[in-house]
Structures are given as C-alpha cells and as structure tokens.
Scaffold this motif. Structure first.
Motif, PDB file in Angstrom:
ATOM      1  N   GLU A 113      42.933  24.142  16.434  1.00 47.72           N
ATOM      2  CA  GLU A 113      44.080  25.027  16.298  1.00 47.72           C
ATOM      3  C   GLU A 113      43.580  26.458  16.310  1.00 47.72           C
ATOM      4  OE1 GLU A 113      46.988  23.581  13.856  1.00 47.72           O
ATOM      5  OE2 GLU A 113      48.334  25.264  14.171  1.00 47.72           O
ATOM      6  N   ALA A 114      44.274  27.328  17.021  1.00 48.01           N
ATOM      7  CA  ALA A 114      43.892  28.735  17.047  1.00 48.01           C
ATOM      8  C   ALA A 114      45.157  29.567  17.070  1.00 48.01           C
ATOM      9  CB  ALA A 114      43.045  29.039  18.287  1.00 48.01           C
ATOM     10  N   ALA A 115      45.333  30.368  16.031  1.00 53.62           N
ATOM     11  CA  ALA A 115      46.549  31.182  15.957  1.00 53.62           C
ATOM     12  C   ALA A 115      46.369  32.242  14.888  1.00 53.62           C
ATOM     13  CB  ALA A 115      47.752  30.299  15.621  1.00 53.62           C
ATOM     14  N   ASP A 116      47.407  33.071  14.690  1.00 57.94           N
ATOM     15  CA  ASP A 116      47.340  34.018  13.594  1.00 57.94           C
ATOM     16  C   ASP A 116      47.459  33.237  12.282  1.00 57.94           C
ATOM     17  OD1 ASP A 116      50.451  34.506  12.613  1.00 57.94           O
ATOM     18  OD2 ASP A 116      50.204  33.862  14.711  1.00 57.94           O
ATOM     19  N   ILE A 119      40.705  30.099  13.631  1.00 56.72           N
ATOM     20  CA  ILE A 119      40.567  28.917  14.477  1.00 56.72           C
ATOM     21  C   ILE A 119      40.024  27.783  13.611  1.00 56.72           C
ATOM     22  CG2 ILE A 119      40.226  30.240  16.604  1.00 56.72           C
ATOM     23  CD1 ILE A 119      37.362  29.455  16.614  1.00 56.72           C
ATOM     24  N   ASN A 123      43.313  36.186  12.116  1.00 55.31           N
ATOM     25  CA  ASN A 123      43.472  35.006  12.973  1.00 55.31           C
ATOM     26  C   ASN A 123      42.546  33.906  12.487  1.00 55.31           C
ATOM     27  OD1 ASN A 123      45.251  36.121  15.097  1.00 55.31           O
ATOM     28  ND2 ASN A 123      43.509  37.514  15.354  1.00 55.31           N
ATOM     29  N   ARG A 127      53.142  27.206  10.206  1.00 55.78           N
ATOM     30  CA  ARG A 127      53.715  26.491  11.352  1.00 55.78           C
ATOM     31  C   ARG A 127      52.612  25.679  12.010  1.00 55.78           C
ATOM     32  NH1 ARG A 127      55.936  31.438  10.892  1.00 55.78           N
ATOM     33  NH2 ARG A 127      54.346  32.456  12.177  1.00 55.78           N
ATOM     34  N   THR A 128      51.973  24.833  11.184  1.00 54.28           N
ATOM     35  CA  THR A 128      50.818  24.062  11.630  1.00 54.28           C
ATOM     36  C   THR A 128      51.222  23.097  12.740  1.00 54.28           C
ATOM     37  OG1 THR A 128      50.225  24.101   9.319  1.00 54.28           O
ATOM     38  CG2 THR A 128      48.862  22.755  10.770  1.00 54.28           C
ATOM     39  N   LYS A 129      50.469  23.111  13.831  1.00 53.65           N
ATOM     40  CA  LYS A 129      50.791  22.205  14.931  1.00 53.65           C
ATOM     41  C   LYS A 129      49.873  20.997  14.935  1.00 53.65           C
ATOM     42  CE  LYS A 129      52.539  25.728  18.096  1.00 53.65           C
ATOM     43  NZ  LYS A 129      51.754  26.943  17.734  1.00 53.65           N
ATOM     44  N   SER A 178      50.771  31.553  11.126  1.00 58.00           N
ATOM     45  CA  SER A 178      51.153  30.396  11.941  1.00 58.00           C
ATOM     46  C   SER A 178      50.337  29.171  11.565  1.00 58.00           C
ATOM     47  CB  SER A 178      50.940  30.683  13.425  1.00 58.00           C
ATOM     48  OG  SER A 178      51.672  31.793  13.811  1.00 58.00           O
ATOM     49  N   VAL A 179      49.035  29.379  11.376  1.00 59.53           N
ATOM     50  CA  VAL A 179      48.189  28.229  11.067  1.00 59.53           C
ATOM     51  C   VAL A 179      48.625  27.597   9.748  1.00 59.53           C
ATOM     52  CG1 VAL A 179      45.850  27.541  10.394  1.00 59.53           C
ATOM     53  CG2 VAL A 179      46.202  28.986  12.397  1.00 59.53           C
TER      54      VAL A 179
END
Lengths: 548, 291, 311
Positions: free
Chosen positions: A239-242, A230, A228, A249-251, A245-246
């Motif tokens: 941003e905090a994700a697996d 952050i 994971n 699928r960057t948000k 995803s980071v």
C-alpha cells in the motif's frame, strides 16, 4: 520531479539455498520537507531498500537486479563509487537503529563528528580541524547535548542510549544533507526517550527543509510524523498513499491486518480475579546484585538495587501487568518470585506458604505449580532438543505422563498452543519466532501450573505475530484457569491483556491500580509521562497528542 | 527417568546440519581422509611395513628413492618408509594421548569453574592466568633434563601445558549457557542440577570442545617434534618424525631426501589436522549456521 | 592505568617466587649431582667442589641463600664454565638473542598484519585465499624444518646467503630472522584477519561508510584499532614463543645466543645455568605479558577508563 524518485527497484539475495527476492519492484518518491514512512515487519525489505540507495548492502549476496533511484536527476544505483562517496553523508545521511553499536567505541564522538567535514570528498569544501570542531559543538548543542564543549572528547560508552542517538543525529546532519534516512531510530530506546528523539527529528527537519525517509515497524510512531506511507511485506509494496488514507481508507488486506494487530484499548475479557487468599504474596522484597560494571565498583563492593522493597500480591485468576522501562527491575521481580535469583531480603509466599529460602530440592513441588515464559524465543529453547523432547521433559520429570501416554500428551500440548502435530520431531531452528514462542508456552503449561510469569513474551515478535500470541495467552488463561503476571515495557500490550497494573521505576513500585482506572487517572508524575509518551496508531489523535 | 534415556537416543539435527556443512568442505574432508589413513597405517605398521624397523644394510648405505626403497635409505641402509611409519606411530600417539590429557584436565577445570562460579571460579581462573604467563617450553626442557627423556613424562608435560586454553573455552561456554533462557527455563521446571548439566549444558558445549581438540592435536605434535629435534624428546631406539628430521638435518647436504620425506610427512599431517579443525569450526560455529 | 600496571607487577612477584622455587627444587631433586657424570674425578675433589658451590649445606639453606642472591640480581656461578657467572653468560648471549627476536618479531608483525588485513578486506576471494593458504603453510612448517630447508635452498644450492653465524658476514641475519619469524607471521595473519573481519562486520563500520569516508580511512582509522587487539594481546605469548624458538634457530644457525646456551646447559646438566636462565626467561616473559596486556587495554577506551578510573 521529487528529490528522490525510486522506480521499479529489485534486489535479490543470491544465497547458497537459492535466490531470495528481498525487494521486488518497489517504487516511491520523497521531496524536500516531506517525510515518507516505510512500514513493514521483519524481512519485509524496508531496510534493504534504503541501504541500496547508499550502496551499503553486502555484495554479494545482494544484487540490484533492476530499477532506478534518481536523486536530484542522478541515478544512485549506477553512479561511480567516487560519486557515491560524495552522496554519502553529504547529500544523503543515515541514522541507524542501535546507537550503541553504530558509534565507533575506539574513537571519541567529536572525532567521529568532524570526519565528514575534514575528509570531505570535495577538497574545496574541506574545513580545518578547528572550524570543524566549532561547527560540531554547535550542532551537538542544537541536538540537545548539555555541555557540548566538554562532551566533545568523550567516547560513546560514556553516553546514555538517548544521548547516543542524539550524537548519531548530529553526525548525520553535520554536512547538511538534503535527505535523511532514519532506520528504526527509536526502536532500541525507552518510550519516553523515543518521544524526545522523534520530536527532535521533526524540529530539525523543519528547520532544514530536509526530506526524511523513516523506516519503522511501529504504525503508532509513523502515524504522528509521516506525510506519506508505504507498507511493505516480503519485498513488495502492499500500500502506498498519504498517511490519512493509509490509516482511514485502508485498501490492502495486509495493511488492514497490520492495523488490526495493534493492541488497542482495554482488555475485553472479564476480570476473573477471586477474592480471598492471594495466590502470590510478596512482601518487602529486596533483590540486590553485586555491581561488576567497573573494577572500582567491584572493589568497593557496590550493589545494584534491582528490586528495592517491593510488596505486591496476585489474586487467583488475575492477570497482573507489570510495566517499567529498561532497568526498572521488572524482570528481576519475576525471577525473584520464581526463585531463579537469590533474593536479598523479604519473602515470597505461594498460596500462603513461604517459598523464599527453600532449597532447590524442597522447591521441586512448587516449581510444578508456577512456570515462566521468557522474552527471547531463540534463546529460551535448547537448540539440540526437538519439540517433542522439550515438551516431554517436564511431563516425564514431574511424573505427569508415562511412556505409554507421553506421545498423546505431547500432541495434546501442541494442539493447545496451536502447533502442527507433524512438526513434533523438528528442532527449534526450523521454526519461526512466533512458533518458537508457542513451543515455550507449551513447555510452561505442560506441568499444569497455577501461576505463569510471562517476561516480555511478545516484545521480540512482529506485530501480527504478537497479536496471535497475545490471543493464545488470553485463551490459555481462560481455559486452564491460570493466574498470570505479565511483564512488559509496552504499555498498550499491558493494557490489552491485564486486569490490574503495577508501575516500576528504578527498582521501586511507584503506582498500582486497576488497568482502566490507572489509564484514566494516573497519580504519579512518572506514570503520567509514561502514558503520555505512547504513540497512537491514529494520525489525527496522534498529531493532537504531539502538539499538546 | 528411564523414559528420558529413551528419548536421548534420537539424533540431533544441529549435528546433522554440521555434518552436511562439513561434507561440502573439501579441504576438511581431505584432512579427515589423511588422518584416517594415517591412523590405519600406524595401527597396521608392524604387519605392512616393507622392512623391519632395525633392519640395516650397511653395504647399501644411503640411497635415493628407488623401487626397492620407495623413500630411499639412510646412511645405515635402513628403509626410510619403514622408519617414517614407525616414527608416525610415536608422533601420532603423543599427539592423541597428550591431547586426551589436556582434554580431561581442561574440560573438568573449565566446567567446574563455570558451574560453581563466584569465588571458586575467580581463584581457578586466576591460576590459569598465572600459568599462562609461565615459560612452559622452558619447563618442559627442564623436566626432560632433570628426569630423563621419558615418554610418559612427555605426555604429562605437554598435556599439562595445553589444557589451559581448553579450560578457558569450556568455562566461557558454560558461563554463557548458564545465562541462557533455556537453562533458566530448565531450572524453573525444577530439573535437578545434574539433569540440567547432562541434558542442557553438555550437548551445547560439545561443539567448541571438538573443534579445539582437533586443533590441539597438531600443536601437541609440533611440540613433541620440536623437543625431539633438540634431542630432548623421544630418544632412540624409539623414533618420531621430529627425531628423523633431526637426523635428516645432519646429512641434508649429501642426502636431502632424509630431511625432506619426514618433513613433508609431518607438515602434511599438521595440514590435515588444521584443515579438519578449521572445517569443524565453520560447521559447528552457531554463528555460521543458518538462523 | 598506572595503578593497573602496579597491581599486575605486584601479582607478578608471587608468580616469580613460585617459578624460582619450583625450578630450584626441581633441579635439586634431579638424580645424580652435577659432577657425578665425570667418573674420573676422585670423591675428595667432588666434596671440595660441592663445598665451593655450597652443595654440602642442607637444601633449605641453599634455597634461602639462592633466593637472597637472586633478589640482588646475582644468579650464581656456572658449574661447567668455571670462573664465569651465569650473569656473565647471560650478558654474553643476550645481545644476539634480543636482536634475533626483534628482527623475527618485525618480520612477523609486518608480514602477518599486512597479510591479515589484505585478506579481511576481500574475504573469500583470491586476495583472501592466497595469503591465508600461505599462513597455513607457515603454521604447518615448523622452524626446525623451515630453517634447514631455507639453508639447503638459499645457502647451499643457490649460494645467495650465508648459512651460519651472527654478524660475521653481511646477510647472515636474514635466514635466522625469517626462520624464527615465519611461524608467528602466519599466526598473526590469521589473528588479524579474524579480528578485522569481526570489526568490519560491526555496525559502526557501516556508519563510517554511510558518512562517505574513503575505504583506506575506514580500514586504518576505524577498523584497525579494534581489529588488532587480538594481535596485541598475542604479543606476550608470541614473545615467549620466540624465546623457545630461539633454542632451535640458534642451534641450526650456530648463533651464540641465550637459546643455544640453554640447550647446551641442558645437555651438560649445568644446573645453576639452567636455574638462572629459567629465572631470567620467566622474568622477561612475565614482563612482556604485562606490557602486551597493558597495550591491549590502552587500545580500548572503555577498559582504559575503567582501569584508570579508580586511581
């Protein structure tokens, strides 16, 4: 419930100049066997966050304003100092960035290793010195220290950087902690050593089922090892994700910028190298220094062969990359061409004219035609001169401006390197690292040189700033028709910026070629290993690289 | 080149930062105030002293502080305040002049060693090392014995002792500056050696030199007082605080104020100078500046 | 390590030679002979005296023979105390001075180091301000002022302690030791505070904390060794300072030691005495500088290995 659960952590620094929100509402959790990466640039609060878990922050000025950090059901932030001592080193251990300064130079590494065992806060778990020594030697062996028995009584300065970091790791693991915090453990190391250390941490984590918090500014390193991630910026979590995803699928916009700033792939601009007479020709250059490292070396007049018989040429309009690890002599080549260090033998020619061996007054006209950009934006500017004074000095000295047009010329330079004209009367300490490097670049191009030697110009900068400065350099090369020698330890940066690459190792030039050709088909074993060790900021390909 | 001169007239922000930091340090400001006051009083002593320096009143003898004699009188009926004021002129003068001697020798020696480097540096610093090991206190006593107690000789002797540390400080400053990238940048700009020294090196060595100068003055004054106390420094009819303390000790059982007032004055001055020096160090030390 | 000591001892020889020569020629260039002060002495007596002390020979011959004597450890006869040699006088004064210097050094080290370490443990608190203000007071209160004040307060006013002598009355060594030691205690306190603060800000102290070591262990095992290197390096100069300070303290407290002899010799223009004692002091000081340098070196493993690595 995870092993460590941090919730709503706020840490403010109460300084004379006001309150700095170093960590502002940060939450994360990490469980046994998991690796959590905390990524951020300098000043993002990533280290402060982790130091607060073990009460390692200087208080004051730091103050924990809010939040909890539940470790196995107990709050680390509110426990008694006595209880904290039991957590430290026993349940939670830390590996720090610089293994040289993090080991006590006055005590043998063996003694430092066994301390947590023989002074264990829990008296029942204390070991005798002999038992502790046996345990420590086993562990040194496990982390890859050859001949651990004999090395046990050595001091930190007798180890190389990579070996020191292995000792640090052994020291952290000696009480079998359940959580290991790694604070930029490979940042001070060369890229090939970095790969070994990362591999070691991974192995040890798996064999012990530890939780690991990995603090880093390097997304490439993180991509390969984290479960994971952050991303922190100015004290907040962006941003905090697996990991996948980071990266895929960057948000968050900041994370996107961070990813975009990583230099990747080949140079996009055309190669402008002209054929014909090279601008710089170096033949059989040898630069030796006296070895002052010990009285013995001094007495025997030993020499360090920083550059040993190197020949190279730079074509007009070309960007030549020079790569090598620390101690490879790459910086000395740059300074030898600039005639800043006395060369031992060989010659340097500028546009066909030999310039090595000229006196300093004879060199003055040549100095105007070749300039240098240095690594450290803090040390490369005179702290007592304003931007205006720094930029005006070369112009006036070389008669490129007079008192009537100097203001205008300095402003022009500031525009060129992207500095606000209004800050002309400010002093270096009032600028950030990236801005300072822009001032230094402005000084270098002030004399309208033909050649610029850039010695690690971006390695002291954060990745987003680094990208901006690299683009500025490429832009200036294009606009001012510059020729450049770009010296760096960072292979991705060199690939991103240069047309042709030279590889240095131990003072010797071992390989050269067009950048993309060299990347595709390195010939020397050393170059192959070097290229293989580069972490990729892409979890899938990075994991594939690691497992290969 | 004239244009470079014009630019230099602008103030430096690091100096301003240092002044702001210093002005927040009340102890250092107090020290500065005391020093300024002492200097003014010393300069004006012949005009503002309440009595003449040699003015005796044998009938009066030693008296405790009173309205006529704020700090009392000595056994000859001489006004203590007047004597302390005149003594201060000598003590301060020794402090400043001997420090100036140390400053000149030390800065030149250290700067040359640092700039030239190599073998010259090795020899010069070896000499400093050797001189550090010499028993200077004893040498000064010896000089005073052999050549008589001469105030000029005292300046030279004390100055000759105190320059060693200054030379070391300046040398290490110059050495570390020479390796700084901004000095390398100046070389690669083709600036002449002298321009680099003048524009890039000297301004950056001034801070430590100022700090150490401030801290040398009290140690010089102490040395002078020490010698005068032994009777080997300033000799009558000249006077200094060390000498007054010496006289005070002889009669301290009956007239303690003759010891206490010159003693307090000396201590206060040393305090003020040390506080100022410490404050300057905090203000000028690059490590404490915000970065 | 041994080789380093040997090298330093070798270097000390020319230094000593310079000291002896400089002192010798300085003393002999003094205006007026040692006996010229006594106006009543007839010229033929002076000549006889000069012949007795070899003063009628050319200067260089005197120099050579003096050097030869010094090499054999003979510092010559005293001019003023006829029949006694400088060696005897030094032997008479040395015990008191050595004892005084030792007590003063103990006072300085014990008070100085504990004050400095305490202050460094909690910088910018009362635990820092109090000892450091006291240290500043100690630095600004020179021994020739502190001594008389202590005598005035504890000797004359309170009548707790004797005001002079050495080993005659119990307790008469306390005031001299404090007078001589206080200034150095203050200096050592400032040095050890600075050294400890420097070390305590190092990364390896943070490592030690992160390992869960207790605070006393961190201070005494991890920090003290590095933090006290400046103090150790200062011991040599401090010793030289103590010798100088003994001039004053022995005068104030009337202690029959070397310092008082030296001052008396200076006033009496007893040239052989001054010359001999200068040579003796210089030898001692050079020796102590060597010792403190070696101790400082030995404390740092990296330097220790480099210094010993080539032997």
């Amino acid at each position: 419930m995870a092993l460590l659960d941090v919730n709503g952590l706020k840490i403010y620094f109460h300084t004379r100049d006001g309150v700095v929100k170093a960590v502002d509402d940060v939450s994360f959790s990490v469980d046994s066997g998991e690796t959590l990466a905390i990524v951020g640039e300098s000043g993002s609060g990533k280290s402060v966050t982790c130091y607060s878990l073990l009460d390692l922050l200087p208080k004051p000025p730091a103050k924990i304003e809010a939040g909890t950090a539940m470790f196995d059901g107990e709050d680390l932030l509110t426990c008694s100092p006595e209880r904290m001592k039991q957590f430290r080193g026993n349940d939670i251990a830390v590996i720090f960035q610089d293994p040289m300064t993090s080991l006590n130079p006055f005590i043998t590494i063996g003694e430092q290793l066994i301390e947590p065992l023989i002074y264990h806060p829990d008296k029942a778990r204390r070991l005798t010195r002999d038992a502790a020594t046996k345990r420590a030697i086993e562990l040194l062996d496990e982390v890859g220290i050859v001949n651990a028995n004999a090395r046990f009584n050595c001091y930190a300065h007798e180890f190389s950087g990579g070996m020191r970091q292995r000792v640090m790791i052994a020291m952290a693991l000696i009480n079998e902690p359940r959580l290991l915090i790694c604070d930029e453990p490979t940042t001070a190391l060369d890229v090939t050593i970095q790969a070994q250390i990362l591999e070691l941490i991974k192995q040890l984590q798996q064999s012990r089922d530890m939780a690991v918090i990995f603090i880093s500014h390097d997304l490439g390193v993180v991509a390969g090892i984290a479960d994971n991630v952050i991303v922190m910026c100015e004290g907040t979590v962006r941003e905090a994700a697996d990991t996948e995803s980071v990266f895929y699928r960057t948000k968050d916009s900041y994370t996107k910028r961070l990813l975009a700033a990583i230099p990747e792939g080949a140079k996009t601009m055309a190669n402008r190298a002209e054929v014909g007479q090279p601008l710089i020709e170096v033949s059989h250059l040898k630069t030796y220094f006296k070895d002052y490292s010990s009285p013995a070396a001094r007495a025997e007049k030993r020499q360090v062969k920083a550059v040993d018989d190197v020949s190279l040429s730079i074509q007009r309009g070309e960007i030549l990359g020079l790569v090598g690890e620390s101690g490879s002599g790459k910086s000395t080549i740059g300074r030898s061409i600039m005639q800043l260090v006395p060369i031992t033998s060989g010659s340097v020619s500028f546009n066909g004219t030999p310039i090595s061996g000229l006196s300093s007054s004879q060199l003055v006209p040549w100095r105007q035609r070749m300039q240098m950009i240095f690594q450290d934006p803090y040390a490369s500017l005179n702290p007592r001169m304003t931007v205006y004074q720094t930029l005006a000095e070369p112009l006036l000295y070389h008669g490129l401006a007079n008192s009537s047009n100097i203001n205008q010329q300095v402003q022009q330079l500031m525009d060129d390197v992207g500095l606000a004209r209004a800050s002309m009367r400010k002093y270096p300490h009032e600028f950030s690292g990236g801005q300072r490097q822009r001032i230094a670049i402005g000084r270098a191009i002030a004399t309208k040189p033909e050649l610029i030697i850039a010695d690690e110009p971006v390695s002291a900068l954060d990745v987003t700033i680094q990208a901006q400065v690299l683009d500025l350099i490429l832009d200036l090369v294009e606009r001012h028709n510059l020729t450049m020698m770009f010296i760096s330890h960072d292979l991705s940066v060199v690939r991103y910026i240069s047309d042709r690459v030279l590889v240095m190792h131990h003072g010797v030039l071992i390989e050269q070629g067009d950048t993309e050709q060299l990347w595709a088909n390195p010939e020397q074993e050393y170059t192959k290993n070097l290229l293989k060790a580069i972490p990729l900021a892409d979890p899938r390909s990075e994991r594939a690289r690691l497992s290969s | 080149m004239d244009d470079l001169q014009v630019m230099e007239e602008q103030g430096s922000s690091l100096w301003r930062d240092a002044w702001i930091k210093l002005s927040k340090n009340y102890l250092a400001l107090f020290g500065l105030g005391v020093i300024v006051l002492l200097c003014i009083v010393s300069l004006l002593t012949p005009w503002i002293a309440p009595y003449g320096y040699e003015e005796q009143d044998l009938m009066l003898g030693a008296t405790a502080p009173s309205l006529q004699h704020w700090l009392g009188t000595d056994i000859f009926g001489r006004d203590m305040l007047t004597r302390i004021m005149y003594g201060g002129r000598v003590s301060l003068m020794v402090g400043f002049i001997a420090t100036a001697v140390a400053l000149v020798i030390g800065v030149l020696w250290g700067a040359i060693a640092g700039f030239v480097g190599g073998r010259v540096d090795a020899v010069m610093m070896r000499i400093v090392d050797i001189m550090y090991a010499l028993p200077f206190m004893i040498f000064i006593v010896l000089l005073m014995v052999v050549f008589g107690r001469n105030i000029l000789l005292l300046f030279l002797a004390i100055g000759a002792v105190e320059w060693l540390t200054m030379a070391r400080i300046v040398r290490s400053q110059v050495m570390s500056l020479r390796k700084q990238e901004f000095v390398e940048a100046a070389y690669s700009l083709g600036l002449s050696q002298w321009t680099i020294i003048r524009r890039h090196i000297i301004p950056n060595t001034l801070g430590p030199v100022i700090v150490y100068t401030t801290l040398t003055i009290p140690s010089v004054m102490l040395l002078e007082a020490f010698l005068s106390f032994l009777g080997l420094g300033i000799q009558p009819p000249e006077s200094s605080w060390g000498l007054l303390i010496n006289y005070g000790v002889e009669t301290m059982e009956e007239y303690p104020w003759l010891l206490i007032f010159p003693g307090v004055t000396l201590s206060l001055t040393l305090f003020a100078l040390n506080f100022l020096g410490d404050g300057l160090r905090d203000a000028l030390d690059p490590r404490t500046s915000k970065d | 390590m041994l080789r380093f000591a040997f090298n330093r001892l070798l270097q000390a020889i020319p230094v000593l030679l310079i000291v002896i020569s400089a002192t010798f020629f300085l003393v002999h260039s003094a205006p007026g002979g040692p006996f010229s002060a006594d106006k009543a002495v007839p010229p033929e007596v002076i000549r006889a005296l000069e012949a007795q002390y070899n003063l009628d020979q050319p200067l260089w011959q005197q120099y050579i023979s003096y050097l030869g004597d010094v090499l054999q450890g003979d510092l010559g006869p005293s001019f003023k105390y006829s029949g006694r040699t400088v060696n005897e006088l030094i032997a008479a004064g040395l015990p008191a001075t050595a004892e005084l210097a030792m007590y003063a050094m103990l006072v300085a080290l014990i008070i100085g180091i504990s004050a400095g370490v305490l202050a460094a443990m909690r910088p910018n608190t009362m635990q820092d301000y109090l000892p450091m203000s006291a240290a500043m007071l100690g630095i600004c209160m020179p021994s020739f002022l502190l001594g008389p004040i202590l005598v005035l307060v504890f000797g004359i006013h309170l009548e707790w302690l004797p005001v002079s002598g050495w080993g005659d009355i119990p307790g008469d060594k306390i005031l001299p030791a404090i007078t001589l030691g206080t200034g150095y205690a203050a200096y050592i306190a400032r040095l050890s505070r600075g050294g400890m603060l420097e070390v305590l800000s190092q990364d390896y102290i943070r490592t030690a904390r992160a390992k869960g070591l207790s605070e006393p262990l961190i201070i005494f095992k991890h920090a003290l060794r590095g933090g006290l290197i400046p103090v150790v390096a200062f011991l040599g100069p401090a010793f030289a300072g103590l010798l100088g300070g003994s001039f004053v303290v022995e005068t104030i407290f009337q202690i029959p030691g070397l310092g008082r002899f030296y001052v008396q010799a200076a006033f009496n223009r007893d040239y052989t005495m001054i010359l001999g004692m200068t040579v003796f002091f210089a030898t001692l000081i050079i020796l102590f500088n060597l010792l403190s340098d070696m101790l400082a070196l030995w404390l740092n493993p990296k330097l220790r290995q480099q210094a010993g690595g080539d032997s």
